[in-house]
Design a protein around this motif. Structure first.
Motif, short mmCIF file in Angstrom:
data_model
loop_
_atom_site.label_atom_id
_atom_site.label_comp_id
_atom_site.label_asym_id
_atom_site.label_seq_id
_atom_site.Cartn_x
_atom_site.Cartn_y
_atom_site.Cartn_z
N MET A 151 -26.37 2.27 6.84
CA MET A 151 -25.59 3.40 6.35
C MET A 151 -24.61 2.65 5.41
O MET A 151 -24.26 1.69 5.16
CB MET A 151 -24.63 3.83 7.68
CG MET A 151 -25.35 4.34 8.77
SD MET A 151 -25.89 6.11 8.37
CE MET A 151 -24.43 6.90 8.49
N PRO A 152 -24.02 3.81 4.52
CA PRO A 152 -23.12 3.26 3.41
C PRO A 152 -21.87 2.69 4.00
O PRO A 152 -21.25 3.16 5.17
CB PRO A 152 -22.81 4.48 2.39
CG PRO A 152 -23.60 5.80 3.23
CD PRO A 152 -24.26 5.03 4.58
N ALA A 153 -21.27 1.65 3.46
CA ALA A 153 -20.07 1.09 4.15
C ALA A 153 -18.93 2.13 3.93
O ALA A 153 -18.74 2.68 3.18
CB ALA A 153 -19.47 -0.08 3.16
N HIS A 154 -18.02 2.28 5.11
CA HIS A 154 -16.97 3.15 5.35
C HIS A 154 -15.67 2.25 5.39
O HIS A 154 -15.63 1.61 6.19
CB HIS A 154 -17.06 3.94 6.42
CG HIS A 154 -15.94 4.89 6.78
ND1 HIS A 154 -15.77 6.08 6.06
CD2 HIS A 154 -15.19 4.93 7.71
CE1 HIS A 154 -14.53 6.68 6.62
NE2 HIS A 154 -14.02 6.06 7.29
N ILE A 155 -14.71 2.40 4.48
CA ILE A 155 -13.70 1.48 4.47
C ILE A 155 -12.59 2.34 5.40
O ILE A 155 -12.26 3.46 5.07
CB ILE A 155 -12.93 1.74 3.06
CG1 ILE A 155 -14.10 0.80 2.15
CG2 ILE A 155 -11.60 0.70 3.09
CD1 ILE A 155 -13.69 1.05 0.70
N HIS A 156 -12.04 1.50 6.49
CA HIS A 156 -11.24 2.07 7.43
C HIS A 156 -9.72 1.96 7.04
O HIS A 156 -9.02 2.53 7.42
CB HIS A 156 -11.72 1.68 8.73
CG HIS A 156 -12.81 2.13 9.44
ND1 HIS A 156 -12.87 3.49 10.18
CD2 HIS A 156 -13.83 1.56 9.61
CE1 HIS A 156 -13.96 3.59 10.64
NE2 HIS A 156 -14.58 2.63 10.52
N PHE A 157 -9.45 0.60 6.53
CA PHE A 157 -8.21 0.28 6.38
C PHE A 157 -8.21 -0.53 5.07
O PHE A 157 -9.01 -1.44 4.74
CB PHE A 157 -7.82 -0.71 7.63
CG PHE A 157 -6.46 -1.15 7.48
CD1 PHE A 157 -5.30 -0.57 7.82
CD2 PHE A 157 -6.18 -2.48 7.29
CE1 PHE A 157 -4.14 -0.98 8.00
CE2 PHE A 157 -5.12 -3.05 7.63
CZ PHE A 157 -3.92 -2.36 7.43
N ARG A 158 -6.93 -0.45 4.37
CA ARG A 158 -6.82 -1.12 3.17
C ARG A 158 -4.88 -1.41 3.25
O ARG A 158 -4.51 -0.42 3.30
CB ARG A 158 -7.12 -0.51 1.88
CG ARG A 158 -8.49 -0.53 1.60
CD ARG A 158 -8.84 0.12 0.27
NE ARG A 158 -7.81 -0.34 -0.84
CZ ARG A 158 -8.35 -0.20 -2.11
NH1 ARG A 158 -9.32 0.19 -2.51
NH2 ARG A 158 -7.68 -0.71 -2.89
N ALA A 159 -4.69 -2.34 3.21
CA ALA A 159 -3.11 -2.76 3.13
C ALA A 159 -2.86 -4.21 2.41
O ALA A 159 -3.59 -4.93 2.50
CB ALA A 159 -2.59 -2.84 4.52
N PHE A 160 -1.51 -4.21 2.11
CA PHE A 160 -1.21 -5.85 1.58
C PHE A 160 -0.72 -6.45 2.58
O PHE A 160 -0.03 -6.22 3.33
CB PHE A 160 -0.39 -5.71 0.42
CG PHE A 160 -1.19 -5.03 -0.87
CD1 PHE A 160 -1.75 -5.95 -1.63
CD2 PHE A 160 -0.93 -3.52 -1.08
CE1 PHE A 160 -2.45 -5.49 -2.89
CE2 PHE A 160 -1.66 -3.24 -2.29
CZ PHE A 160 -2.53 -4.30 -3.26
N THR A 161 -0.84 -7.78 2.47
CA THR A 161 -0.19 -8.93 3.19
C THR A 161 0.90 -9.38 2.78
O THR A 161 1.30 -9.00 1.51
CB THR A 161 -1.51 -10.24 3.44
OG1 THR A 161 -1.38 -10.98 2.14
CG2 THR A 161 -2.71 -9.89 3.94
N PRO A 162 1.70 -10.13 3.61
CA PRO A 162 3.30 -10.40 2.73
C PRO A 162 2.97 -11.37 1.89
O PRO A 162 3.79 -11.50 0.98
CB PRO A 162 3.77 -11.15 4.27
CG PRO A 162 3.01 -10.62 5.44
CD PRO A 162 1.63 -10.21 5.01
#
Length: 104
Positions: free
Chosen positions: A38-49
């Protein structure tokens, strides 16, 4: 025949093995589903400290957690989780990297 009266390991007799009906039945008994990626599904994107980007993606039953720099170049190979606890393990790692609770 009531439920529970089946003989253990009872074999199915297909009769004349040369007939077309038996050959068709054997083909259908041996069928397997094709596991297309299946095509990749991005669940979460966030910056680290530290200013790096943390991303969680899913493809089929695999969850991948990866770190990227500001230009979205991968800093290391992704950590891949498989199995029944893959979603919660990926969320726990993303929580640890970003310093906040992650749920998806």
């Amino acid at each position: 025949m009531a439920f529970g009266n089946k003989k253990p390991n009872q074999k199915i007799s297909l009769g004349n093995a040369a007939s077309k009906r038996v050959q068709r039945t054997r083909r259908s008994l041996g069928q397997r589903f094709h596991s297309r990626p299946m095509p990749a599904h991005i669940h979460f994107r966030a910056f680290t400290p530290e200013g790096e980007l943390c991303g969680v993606a899913q493809s089929n039953d695999k969850f991948m957690v990866a770190l990227f720099d500001a230009n979205e170049k991968a800093l290391a190979p992704p950590v891949v989780f498989e199995g029944s606890q893959a979603r919660s393990q990926a969320a726990a790692l993303a929580s640890q990297l970003t310093g906040r609770k992650v749920k998806f």
